[in-house]
Design a protein around this motif. Structure first.
Motif, mmCIF file in Angstrom:
data_model
loop_
_atom_site.group_PDB
_atom_site.id
_atom_site.type_symbol
_atom_site.label_atom_id
_atom_site.label_comp_id
_atom_site.label_asym_id
_atom_site.label_seq_id
_atom_site.Cartn_x
_atom_site.Cartn_y
_atom_site.Cartn_z
ATOM 1 N N GLN A 211 47.403 -4.629 13.463
ATOM 2 C CA GLN A 211 48.295 -4.682 12.309
ATOM 3 C C GLN A 211 49.680 -4.161 12.669
ATOM 4 O OE1 GLN A 211 47.328 -6.224 9.390
ATOM 5 N NE2 GLN A 211 49.559 -6.142 9.082
ATOM 6 N N ARG A 212 49.745 -3.143 13.507
ATOM 7 C CA ARG A 212 51.044 -2.639 13.964
ATOM 8 C C ARG A 212 51.812 -3.740 14.698
ATOM 9 N NH1 ARG A 212 52.937 3.163 13.998
ATOM 10 N NH2 ARG A 212 51.352 4.166 12.701
ATOM 11 N N GLY A 217 58.940 -5.724 14.419
ATOM 12 C CA GLY A 217 60.048 -6.658 14.523
ATOM 13 C C GLY A 217 60.519 -6.797 15.955
ATOM 14 N N GLU A 218 61.479 -7.670 16.168
ATOM 15 C CA GLU A 218 61.929 -7.973 17.518
ATOM 16 C C GLU A 218 62.610 -6.788 18.208
ATOM 17 O OE1 GLU A 218 66.138 -10.083 16.150
ATOM 18 O OE2 GLU A 218 64.521 -11.290 16.978
ATOM 19 N N THR A 219 63.089 -5.820 17.434
ATOM 20 C CA THR A 219 63.715 -4.631 18.033
ATOM 21 C C THR A 219 62.767 -3.438 18.049
ATOM 22 O OG1 THR A 219 64.655 -3.924 15.909
ATOM 23 C CG2 THR A 219 66.006 -5.384 17.294
ATOM 24 N N GLY A 220 61.488 -3.677 17.828
ATOM 25 C CA GLY A 220 60.540 -2.591 17.651
ATOM 26 C C GLY A 220 59.883 -2.066 18.906
ATOM 27 N N ILE A 283 51.024 1.352 22.038
ATOM 28 C CA ILE A 283 50.557 -0.037 21.986
ATOM 29 C C ILE A 283 51.538 -0.854 22.813
ATOM 30 C CG2 ILE A 283 50.070 -2.040 20.545
ATOM 31 C CD1 ILE A 283 49.725 -0.072 18.181
ATOM 32 N N TYR A 284 51.114 -1.344 23.954
ATOM 33 C CA TYR A 284 52.020 -2.087 24.819
ATOM 34 C C TYR A 284 52.263 -3.482 24.240
ATOM 35 C CZ TYR A 284 51.734 1.611 28.235
ATOM 36 O OH TYR A 284 51.842 2.836 28.860
#
Length: 319
Positions: A211-212, A217-220, A283-284
């Motif tokens: 879920q994470r 988002g793309e900058t996360g 979380i990679y």
């Protein structure tokens, strides 16, 4: 789909390799990717015993299609049973990267196994070719998990394609058919994809971690050595990891020397990993994580990549 070295070598429907993701991608995910027409890979954690490799290779082989195994070169001297198990299992493709992979290339090739090495710079790609590998993976800094962050995928791919004569796969930031079409058009023989599969039900990641990924988002993401240092892992320092940014990373980024001796932080991370606390546990994931928006099966993901064929047809269809 276009016929490439990758599709011809392994009889694939889509020129796509499911990257070996240690800790979340075992034999079940590999079998699902292979069964859908790509080439799935088992990601071997550094401390996994040889028996685990044997078991997961058997699961991956159950699809009846070609599959692969990914090994960490830096971990093999202390755990030679992993390599022995891979030789015995004889997967179709083995990736040995991140450390001194050279002693393993010829034994694998003598066993009839295709050998890949992930390269984060053009010099690394040249060195892999000199070592006798069959295929180089040009892995850009956008990629999730471990590797260099020195060069982005597109400039690295262009340079590596000019520098080596062996087949080249592209990795890093490729999560949709558009990305696959782009690297094929540039001259890659296929894509090496991890993050796109992180939301799949076939991973071993807990639901909270998936879920994470879906919420990111793309900058996360953030790149560094925080999680490796905290776990006292023996990764060579030039290979950091890209993961979802969280509170633990932000607290320790830039303080790795202090972190290396902080037993409280080490215990905190170990507890978080056991309890599934992902404000602390890592979380990679790569920069393409913002494109992973809903849970799908691995077969759904592979099928979506097949749409690259329609995109590529624009280059050959008269307007």
């Amino acid at each position: 789909m276009p016929n490439t070295w990758l599709t011809g070598r392994f009889r694939l429907d889509v020129p796509l390799v499911g990257a070996p993701m240690a800790g979340v991608g075992d034999g079940r995910l590999a079998a699902a990717v292979s069964g859908a027409g790509g080439l799935g890979m088992v990601g071997v954690p550094p401390a996994a015993p040889g028996s685990w490799v044997t078991e997961q290779a058997a699961v991956a082989a159950s699809s009846g299609r070609p599959y692969g195994v990914g090994l960490m070169a830096w971990a093999l001297p202390a755990n030679p049973a992993q390599f022995e198990a891979v030789l015995a299992a004889r997967p179709d493709l083995v990736s040995v990267s991140f450390g001194d992979y050279r002693p393993y290339v010829e034994p694998l090739r003598r066993a009839g196994i295709t050998v890949a090495v992930q390269a984060g710079t053009t010099d690394e790609a040249r060195a892999a070719e000199r070592a006798g590998v069959d295929v180089v993976v040009a892995r850009g800094g956008e990629g999730g998990g471990h590797g260099r962050a020195d060069v982005a995928t597109l400039p690295l791919l262009q340079s590596v394609l000019d520098a080596v004569d062996v087949p080249v796969l592209a990795a890093g930031g490729i999560a949709t058919a558009r990305g696959l079409a782009a690297v094929l058009a540039a001259g890659a023989e296929g894509a090496w994809v991890g993050t796109a599969f992180l939301g799949c039900s076939e991973t071993t990641a807990p639901e909270a971690a998936r879920q994470r990924v879906l919420d990111a988002g793309e900058t996360g993401t953030a790149y560094g050595r925080v999680f490796d240092v905290a776990q006292r892992l023996g990764w060579p320092p030039e290979y950091g990891g890209r993961a979802l940014r969280n509170a633990f990373f932000d607290r320790w980024a830039g303080r790795e020397k202090e972190l290396a001796t902080d037993e409280t932080a080490q215990a905190e991370l170990a507890r978080a990993r056991r309890e599934g606390d992902f404000d602390t546990a890592g979380i990679y994931a790569g920069q393409a994580v913002g494109l992973v928006r809903r849970q799908r099966t691995a077969a759904d993901v592979v099928a979506a990549f097949a749409a690259a064929d329609d995109l590529l047809s624009r280059f050959t269809t008269p307007r």
